[in-house]
Design a protein around this motif. Structure first.
Motif, PDB file in Angstrom:
ATOM      1  N   LEU A  31      -3.400   3.169   3.793  1.00 12.39           N
ATOM      2  CA  LEU A  31      -3.490   2.944   2.341  1.00 12.39           C
ATOM      3  C   LEU A  31      -2.895   1.609   1.915  1.00 12.39           C
ATOM      4  O   LEU A  31      -3.092   1.191   0.772  1.00 12.39           O
ATOM      5  CB  LEU A  31      -2.757   4.066   1.590  1.00 12.39           C
ATOM      6  CG  LEU A  31      -3.067   5.513   1.978  1.00 12.39           C
ATOM      7  CD1 LEU A  31      -2.291   6.460   1.077  1.00 12.39           C
ATOM      8  CD2 LEU A  31      -4.550   5.791   1.899  1.00 12.39           C
ATOM      9  N   TYR A  32      -2.185   0.941   2.827  1.00 12.53           N
ATOM     10  CA  TYR A  32      -1.405  -0.231   2.422  1.00 12.53           C
ATOM     11  C   TYR A  32      -1.617  -1.483   3.274  1.00 12.53           C
ATOM     12  O   TYR A  32      -1.333  -2.594   2.810  1.00 12.53           O
ATOM     13  CB  TYR A  32       0.096   0.106   2.453  1.00 12.53           C
ATOM     14  CG  TYR A  32       0.476   1.264   1.575  1.00 12.53           C
ATOM     15  CD1 TYR A  32       0.616   1.106   0.193  1.00 12.53           C
ATOM     16  CD2 TYR A  32       0.678   2.540   2.112  1.00 12.53           C
ATOM     17  CE1 TYR A  32       0.952   2.176  -0.621  1.00 12.53           C
ATOM     18  CE2 TYR A  32       1.020   3.615   1.303  1.00 12.53           C
ATOM     19  CZ  TYR A  32       1.160   3.425  -0.061  1.00 12.53           C
ATOM     20  OH  TYR A  32       1.487   4.483  -0.862  1.00 12.53           O
ATOM     21  N   ILE A  33      -2.059  -1.341   4.502  1.00 11.18           N
ATOM     22  CA  ILE A  33      -2.099  -2.495   5.426  1.00 11.18           C
ATOM     23  C   ILE A  33      -2.981  -3.616   4.893  1.00 11.18           C
ATOM     24  O   ILE A  33      -4.135  -3.423   4.542  1.00 11.18           O
ATOM     25  CB  ILE A  33      -2.597  -2.056   6.818  1.00 11.18           C
ATOM     26  CG1 ILE A  33      -1.525  -1.244   7.546  1.00 11.18           C
ATOM     27  CG2 ILE A  33      -2.980  -3.274   7.669  1.00 11.18           C
ATOM     28  CD1 ILE A  33      -1.941  -0.750   8.917  1.00 11.18           C
ATOM     29  N   ARG A  34      -2.389  -4.813   4.838  1.00  5.48           N
ATOM     30  CA  ARG A  34      -3.131  -6.044   4.594  1.00  5.48           C
ATOM     31  C   ARG A  34      -2.888  -6.994   5.764  1.00  5.48           C
ATOM     32  O   ARG A  34      -3.757  -7.232   6.580  1.00  5.48           O
ATOM     33  CB  ARG A  34      -2.688  -6.709   3.279  1.00  5.48           C
ATOM     34  CG  ARG A  34      -3.302  -6.146   2.011  1.00  5.48           C
ATOM     35  CD  ARG A  34      -3.048  -7.080   0.823  1.00  5.48           C
ATOM     36  NE  ARG A  34      -3.710  -6.618  -0.372  1.00  5.48           N
ATOM     37  CZ  ARG A  34      -3.120  -5.939  -1.340  1.00  5.48           C
ATOM     38  NH1 ARG A  34      -1.846  -5.603  -1.230  1.00  5.48           N
ATOM     39  NH2 ARG A  34      -3.784  -5.568  -2.409  1.00  5.48           N
ATOM     40  N   ASP A  35      -1.667  -7.513   5.811  1.00  3.20           N
ATOM     41  CA  ASP A  35      -1.323  -8.483   6.839  1.00  3.20           C
ATOM     42  C   ASP A  35      -0.494  -7.854   7.948  1.00  3.20           C
ATOM     43  O   ASP A  35       0.295  -6.932   7.717  1.00  3.20           O
ATOM     44  CB  ASP A  35      -0.530  -9.643   6.220  1.00  3.20           C
ATOM     45  CG  ASP A  35      -1.386 -10.487   5.284  1.00  3.20           C
ATOM     46  OD1 ASP A  35      -2.627 -10.444   5.423  1.00  3.20           O
ATOM     47  OD2 ASP A  35      -0.816 -11.180   4.419  1.00  3.20           O
ATOM     48  N   LEU A  36      -0.650  -8.422   9.148  1.00  4.09           N
ATOM     49  CA  LEU A  36       0.094  -7.976  10.321  1.00  4.09           C
ATOM     50  C   LEU A  36       0.859  -9.162  10.911  1.00  4.09           C
ATOM     51  O   LEU A  36       0.404 -10.311  10.816  1.00  4.09           O
ATOM     52  CB  LEU A  36      -0.858  -7.399  11.377  1.00  4.09           C
ATOM     53  CG  LEU A  36      -1.712  -6.203  10.943  1.00  4.09           C
ATOM     54  CD1 LEU A  36      -2.722  -5.869  12.022  1.00  4.09           C
ATOM     55  CD2 LEU A  36      -0.844  -4.996  10.620  1.00  4.09           C
ATOM     56  N   ASP A  37       1.988  -8.889  11.551  1.00  5.56           N
ATOM     57  CA  ASP A  37       2.747  -9.973  12.189  1.00  5.56           C
ATOM     58  C   ASP A  37       2.212 -10.239  13.599  1.00  5.56           C
ATOM     59  O   ASP A  37       1.196  -9.675  14.019  1.00  5.56           O
ATOM     60  CB  ASP A  37       4.248  -9.660  12.189  1.00  5.56           C
ATOM     61  CG  ASP A  37       4.630  -8.499  13.114  1.00  5.56           C
ATOM     62  OD1 ASP A  37       3.772  -8.054  13.920  1.00  5.56           O
ATOM     63  OD2 ASP A  37       5.783  -8.044  13.034  1.00  5.56           O
ATOM     64  N   LEU A  54       3.119  -5.721   7.524  1.00 10.54           N
ATOM     65  CA  LEU A  54       4.000  -6.557   6.715  1.00 10.54           C
ATOM     66  C   LEU A  54       3.867  -6.164   5.242  1.00 10.54           C
ATOM     67  O   LEU A  54       2.764  -5.880   4.773  1.00 10.54           O
ATOM     68  CB  LEU A  54       3.641  -8.036   6.871  1.00 10.54           C
ATOM     69  CG  LEU A  54       3.947  -8.669   8.235  1.00 10.54           C
ATOM     70  CD1 LEU A  54       3.282 -10.031   8.344  1.00 10.54           C
ATOM     71  CD2 LEU A  54       5.453  -8.787   8.452  1.00 10.54           C
ATOM     72  N   PRO A  55       4.963  -6.145   4.493  1.00 12.50           N
ATOM     73  CA  PRO A  55       4.894  -5.819   3.061  1.00 12.50           C
ATOM     74  C   PRO A  55       4.159  -6.903   2.280  1.00 12.50           C
ATOM     75  O   PRO A  55       3.928  -8.015   2.793  1.00 12.50           O
ATOM     76  CB  PRO A  55       6.364  -5.717   2.654  1.00 12.50           C
ATOM     77  CG  PRO A  55       7.095  -6.558   3.639  1.00 12.50           C
ATOM     78  CD  PRO A  55       6.339  -6.427   4.923  1.00 12.50           C
ATOM     79  N   LEU A  56       3.845  -6.599   1.032  1.00  8.05           N
ATOM     80  CA  LEU A  56       3.001  -7.468   0.211  1.00  8.05           C
ATOM     81  C   LEU A  56       3.537  -8.884   0.082  1.00  8.05           C
ATOM     82  O   LEU A  56       2.818  -9.858   0.275  1.00  8.05           O
ATOM     83  CB  LEU A  56       2.824  -6.847  -1.178  1.00  8.05           C
ATOM     84  CG  LEU A  56       1.877  -7.574  -2.126  1.00  8.05           C
ATOM     85  CD1 LEU A  56       0.461  -7.594  -1.580  1.00  8.05           C
ATOM     86  CD2 LEU A  56       1.888  -6.896  -3.500  1.00  8.05           C
ATOM     87  N   ASN A  57       4.814  -9.029  -0.232  1.00  2.67           N
ATOM     88  CA  ASN A  57       5.385 -10.362  -0.495  1.00  2.67           C
ATOM     89  C   ASN A  57       6.161 -10.906   0.702  1.00  2.67           C
ATOM     90  O   ASN A  57       7.225 -11.500   0.541  1.00  2.67           O
ATOM     91  CB  ASN A  57       6.274 -10.304  -1.738  1.00  2.67           C
ATOM     92  CG  ASN A  57       5.482  -9.993  -2.993  1.00  2.67           C
ATOM     93  OD1 ASN A  57       4.438 -10.596  -3.233  1.00  2.67           O
ATOM     94  ND2 ASN A  57       5.952  -9.044  -3.784  1.00  2.67           N
ATOM     95  N   HIS A  58       5.615 -10.738   1.882  1.00  5.47           N
ATOM     96  CA  HIS A  58       6.291 -11.235   3.088  1.00  5.47           C
ATOM     97  C   HIS A  58       6.254 -12.772   3.137  1.00  5.47           C
ATOM     98  O   HIS A  58       5.457 -13.412   2.441  1.00  5.47           O
ATOM     99  CB  HIS A  58       5.626 -10.656   4.340  1.00  5.47           C
ATOM    100  CG  HIS A  58       4.219 -11.152   4.558  1.00  5.47           C
ATOM    101  ND1 HIS A  58       3.936 -12.368   5.140  1.00  5.47           N
ATOM    102  CD2 HIS A  58       3.020 -10.596   4.263  1.00  5.47           C
ATOM    103  CE1 HIS A  58       2.637 -12.545   5.212  1.00  5.47           C
ATOM    104  NE2 HIS A  58       2.053 -11.490   4.663  1.00  5.47           N
ATOM    105  N   LYS A  59       7.085 -13.327   3.990  1.00  3.45           N
ATOM    106  CA  LYS A  59       7.171 -14.788   4.133  1.00  3.45           C
ATOM    107  C   LYS A  59       6.766 -15.247   5.534  1.00  3.45           C
ATOM    108  O   LYS A  59       7.057 -16.368   5.937  1.00  3.45           O
ATOM    109  CB  LYS A  59       8.599 -15.257   3.832  1.00  3.45           C
ATOM    110  CG  LYS A  59       9.125 -14.853   2.453  1.00  3.45           C
ATOM    111  CD  LYS A  59       8.333 -15.476   1.325  1.00  3.45           C
ATOM    112  CE  LYS A  59       8.895 -15.068  -0.039  1.00  3.45           C
ATOM    113  NZ  LYS A  59       8.085 -15.598  -1.161  1.00  3.45           N
ATOM    114  N   ASN A  60       6.108 -14.381   6.281  1.00  2.00           N
ATOM    115  CA  ASN A  60       5.726 -14.684   7.659  1.00  2.00           C
ATOM    116  C   ASN A  60       4.535 -15.647   7.682  1.00  2.00           C
ATOM    117  O   ASN A  60       3.424 -15.275   7.299  1.00  2.00           O
ATOM    118  CB  ASN A  60       5.386 -13.388   8.400  1.00  2.00           C
ATOM    119  CG  ASN A  60       5.209 -13.591   9.888  1.00  2.00           C
ATOM    120  OD1 ASN A  60       4.716 -14.615  10.334  1.00  2.00           O
ATOM    121  ND2 ASN A  60       5.609 -12.593  10.666  1.00  2.00           N
TER     122      ASN A  60
END
Length: 229
Positions: free
Chosen positions: A132-138, A144-150
């Protein structure tokens, strides 16, 4: 059997009705979730779905209301605080019927995303909720959460290896459907003033052979958390 899969509706009922005029008759209609919240007709859209026997997988917005209904501690935003008290038992029966995913031969429908390490067969609840939430992966394929800095993060669809078939998903809004070898993202940000899209799949044995249909949003109803890509 022909399948039509809609991107995130988010209460854009007028556009949805307009888009449905382009849908071939006798199609099985399915939403990628997030029928509710943000737009002008959130509850009406939800009821329109079940009255017209339109199926849906669970979106993170439906799941939030459902968890509140279960008595969990959930922080609703101002928009959701207006919507939640108006939801009826029948509304929650429909939301409760939404699965985390649908698999139809080589076609898989989820709300947001998946990692190459996540297998749907016999997955535990805490892993299914990631759908339900996955967008970006490390770099290690972790959520990774929505406002990540990776800076090395990648959209899950860019690295998805096809282990769960061809995936149709929403959640991440794009200017145009995000077409990849093993997936297509069909949230085109109608609620943000762009357009509402759907994909028509005539054969779930070859779901990569599809047609895209869209209608323009009548206006901008909400501001996106992230700019459309």
């Amino acid at each position: 059997m022909r399948y039509v899969i809609y991107g995130d509706i988010h209460g854009c009922l007028e556009e949805w009705k307009e888009l449905r005029k382009l849908v071939p008759k006798n199609s099985v209609e399915i939403c990628v979730g997030d029928i509710i919240d943000k737009g002008p007709y959130p509850i009406e859209s939800l009821r329109y779905a079940y009255k017209n026997k339109i199926l849906s997988v669970l979106g993170n917005h439906e799941y939030k209301h459902l968890r509140k209904y279960w008595g969990r501690k959930v922080k609703l935003d101002d928009n959701q605080k207006e919507i939640y008290p108006k939801l009826t038992l029948k509304d929650f029966e429909y939301i409760s019927s939404m699965p985390f995913f649908l698999k139809l031969n080589h076609l898989t429908i989820i709300h947001a995303g998946i990692s190459n390490k996540l297998y749907l067969n016999n997955a535990k609840l805490n892993l299914l909720t990631l759908l339900l939430y996955i967008r970006d992966l490390d770099e290690n394929g972790k959520f990774l959460p929505l406002n990540h800095k990776n800076k090395n993060a990648k959209l899950w669809a860019d690295i998805y290896n096809g282990h769960e078939g061809f995936i149709v998903y929403g959640h991440s809004p794009f200017i145009n459907p995000n077409e990849k070898k093993n997936s297509i993202g069909i949230d085109t940000g109608c609620v943000y003033g762009n357009k509402l899209s759907a994909v028509i799949i005539p054969n779930t044995l070859k779901p990569w052979e599809y047609e895209i249909i869209s209608v323009k949003a009548k206006r901008k109803y909400a501001t996106p958390l992230l700019p459309l890509k």
